[in-house]
Design a protein around this motif. Structure first.
Motif, PDB file in Angstrom:
ATOM      1  N   ASP A 113       0.865  -1.182   0.000  1.00 24.99           N
ATOM      2  CA  ASP A 113       0.000   0.000   0.000  1.00 24.99           C
ATOM      3  C   ASP A 113       0.900   1.229   0.000  1.00 24.99           C
ATOM      4  O   ASP A 113       1.068   1.903   1.003  1.00 24.99           O
ATOM      5  CB  ASP A 113      -0.947   0.013   1.195  1.00 24.99           C
ATOM      6  CG  ASP A 113      -1.959   1.149   1.118  1.00 24.99           C
ATOM      7  OD1 ASP A 113      -1.941   1.897   0.118  1.00 24.99           O
ATOM      8  OD2 ASP A 113      -2.756   1.303   2.053  1.00 24.99           O
ATOM      9  N   THR A 118      -5.503   2.129   1.226  1.00 25.46           N
ATOM     10  CA  THR A 118      -6.290   1.447   2.260  1.00 25.46           C
ATOM     11  C   THR A 118      -6.233   2.248   3.560  1.00 25.46           C
ATOM     12  O   THR A 118      -5.408   3.146   3.726  1.00 25.46           O
ATOM     13  CB  THR A 118      -5.771   0.019   2.551  1.00 25.46           C
ATOM     14  OG1 THR A 118      -4.570   0.107   3.340  1.00 25.46           O
ATOM     15  CG2 THR A 118      -5.519  -0.767   1.287  1.00 25.46           C
ATOM     16  N   SER A 119      -7.092   1.842   4.472  1.00 24.95           N
ATOM     17  CA  SER A 119      -7.101   2.491   5.784  1.00 24.95           C
ATOM     18  C   SER A 119      -5.866   2.145   6.612  1.00 24.95           C
ATOM     19  O   SER A 119      -5.634   2.754   7.659  1.00 24.95           O
ATOM     20  CB  SER A 119      -8.369   2.110   6.548  1.00 24.95           C
ATOM     21  OG  SER A 119      -8.463   0.694   6.678  1.00 24.95           O
ATOM     22  N   ILE A 136      -9.942  -3.036   8.184  1.00 23.18           N
ATOM     23  CA  ILE A 136      -9.404  -2.481   6.934  1.00 23.18           C
ATOM     24  C   ILE A 136     -10.527  -2.030   6.006  1.00 23.18           C
ATOM     25  O   ILE A 136     -11.569  -2.667   5.906  1.00 23.18           O
ATOM     26  CB  ILE A 136      -8.479  -3.494   6.218  1.00 23.18           C
ATOM     27  CG1 ILE A 136      -7.756  -2.814   5.040  1.00 23.18           C
ATOM     28  CG2 ILE A 136      -9.253  -4.731   5.780  1.00 23.18           C
ATOM     29  CD1 ILE A 136      -6.683  -3.674   4.395  1.00 23.18           C
ATOM     30  N   LYS A 137     -10.274  -0.915   5.349  1.00 22.35           N
ATOM     31  CA  LYS A 137     -11.190  -0.369   4.343  1.00 22.35           C
ATOM     32  C   LYS A 137     -10.393  -0.103   3.070  1.00 22.35           C
ATOM     33  O   LYS A 137      -9.266   0.379   3.121  1.00 22.35           O
ATOM     34  CB  LYS A 137     -11.809   0.951   4.809  1.00 22.35           C
ATOM     35  CG  LYS A 137     -12.610   0.858   6.090  1.00 22.35           C
ATOM     36  CD  LYS A 137     -13.993   0.305   5.842  1.00 22.35           C
ATOM     37  CE  LYS A 137     -14.844   0.344   7.085  1.00 22.35           C
ATOM     38  NZ  LYS A 137     -14.712  -0.788   7.957  1.00 22.35           N
ATOM     39  N   ASN A 138     -11.006  -0.398   1.945  1.00 27.71           N
ATOM     40  CA  ASN A 138     -10.388  -0.106   0.657  1.00 27.71           C
ATOM     41  C   ASN A 138     -10.805   1.303   0.259  1.00 27.71           C
ATOM     42  O   ASN A 138     -11.969   1.565   0.000  1.00 27.71           O
ATOM     43  CB  ASN A 138     -10.825  -1.134  -0.390  1.00 27.71           C
ATOM     44  CG  ASN A 138      -9.904  -1.142  -1.583  1.00 27.71           C
ATOM     45  OD1 ASN A 138      -9.275  -0.135  -1.913  1.00 27.71           O
ATOM     46  ND2 ASN A 138      -9.814  -2.284  -2.234  1.00 27.71           N
ATOM     47  N   HIS A 142      -7.580  -0.654  -4.012  1.00 35.48           N
ATOM     48  CA  HIS A 142      -6.376  -1.442  -3.743  1.00 35.48           C
ATOM     49  C   HIS A 142      -6.638  -2.902  -4.129  1.00 35.48           C
ATOM     50  O   HIS A 142      -7.740  -3.412  -3.951  1.00 35.48           O
ATOM     51  CB  HIS A 142      -6.000  -1.345  -2.255  1.00 35.48           C
ATOM     52  CG  HIS A 142      -4.684  -1.968  -1.948  1.00 35.48           C
ATOM     53  ND1 HIS A 142      -4.547  -3.317  -1.712  1.00 35.48           N
ATOM     54  CD2 HIS A 142      -3.444  -1.434  -1.852  1.00 35.48           C
ATOM     55  CE1 HIS A 142      -3.276  -3.585  -1.467  1.00 35.48           C
ATOM     56  NE2 HIS A 142      -2.591  -2.456  -1.554  1.00 35.48           N
ATOM     57  N   TYR A 144      -6.062  -5.671  -2.759  1.00 33.25           N
ATOM     58  CA  TYR A 144      -6.381  -6.687  -1.753  1.00 33.25           C
ATOM     59  C   TYR A 144      -7.821  -7.163  -1.901  1.00 33.25           C
ATOM     60  O   TYR A 144      -8.131  -8.334  -1.654  1.00 33.25           O
ATOM     61  CB  TYR A 144      -6.071  -6.206  -0.326  1.00 33.25           C
ATOM     62  CG  TYR A 144      -7.180  -5.473   0.376  1.00 33.25           C
ATOM     63  CD1 TYR A 144      -8.185  -6.167   1.053  1.00 33.25           C
ATOM     64  CD2 TYR A 144      -7.226  -4.086   0.378  1.00 33.25           C
ATOM     65  CE1 TYR A 144      -9.209  -5.488   1.706  1.00 33.25           C
ATOM     66  CE2 TYR A 144      -8.245  -3.410   1.025  1.00 33.25           C
ATOM     67  CZ  TYR A 144      -9.231  -4.111   1.688  1.00 33.25           C
ATOM     68  OH  TYR A 144     -10.245  -3.446   2.328  1.00 33.25           O
ATOM     69  N   SER A 145      -8.728  -6.278  -2.350  1.00 34.35           N
ATOM     70  CA  SER A 145     -10.129  -6.679  -2.530  1.00 34.35           C
ATOM     71  C   SER A 145     -10.271  -7.735  -3.634  1.00 34.35           C
ATOM     72  O   SER A 145     -11.074  -8.665  -3.511  1.00 34.35           O
ATOM     73  CB  SER A 145     -11.005  -5.469  -2.861  1.00 34.35           C
ATOM     74  OG  SER A 145     -11.059  -4.586  -1.767  1.00 34.35           O
TER      75      SER A 145
END
Length: 184
Positions: A113, A118-119, A136-138, A142, A144-145
């Motif tokens: 990141d 992301t958060s 975690i928030k996108n 990003h 990762y989702s």
């Protein structure tokens, strides 16, 4: 489109891969893209291509770790004009099957990141890292989702891996079937 093992002796495909890596990650590959391609195509590694009419539109690779049981996915890249067409998912599925056929049981990857997507970015992850991962928030698409949709889970982070408050998000997926071993 064809998903197949990368033709390691094909100079045209190798050049296309070097160009794709340099354009996608100029800081990481830039002038060393051709040298990096040779590393990605080392005999012990898995290298898979997505081709449209002999044109490289995607690539995925894997590095054996822990003997042959664990593999590091590195890298996954798709030509920008071909993104969001299920090519990445097809490459990942092909790779997982290939790894499983070689006795692999887990695949892991790092999803940096570097761009505050992301958060977890801009946060001191040495303070309560597990709580931060759980929430975690996108923020900006990003990857990762994408990997979560493919069945990968976040298993940890490496704080500051890509610079101050720029973590590497570690993800993994079990691909082998667990067969209980009993002693006789």
């Amino acid at each position: 489109m064809l998903i197949t093992e990368f033709e390691r002796d094909n100079r045209i495909l190798k050049d296309q891969l070097a160009d794709l890596l340099a354009k996608t990650w100029p800081k990481e590959y830039g002038q060393s893209a051709k040298t990096e391609v040779e590393k990605l195509l080392a005999p012990e590694r898995i290298a898979v291509a997505a081709l449209v009419k002999e044109e490289l539109v995607g690539f995925i690779g894997a590095i054996p770790q822990y003997g042959q049981t664990g593999w590091e996915l590195d890298p996954l890249v798709v030509v920008p004009d071909f993104r969001r067409q299920n090519i990445g998912a097809r490459l990942v599925s092909f790779l997982e099957s290939e790894i499983a056929s070689r006795g692999g049981i887990t695949i892991y990857l790092g999803a940096d990141d570097e761009n505050n997507e992301t958060s977890l970015s801009q946060m001191d992850l040495y303070q309560e890292p597990l709580a931060a991962i759980a929430q975690i928030k996108n923020l900006k698409n990003h990857p990762y989702s994408f990997y979560e949709k493919m069945g990968y889970q976040i298993t940890g982070v490496i704080p500051d891996a890509s610079g101050w408050f720029k973590p590497d998000i570690i993800m993994a997926k079990r691909i082998g079937d667990f067969e209980e071993v009993t002693e006789e």
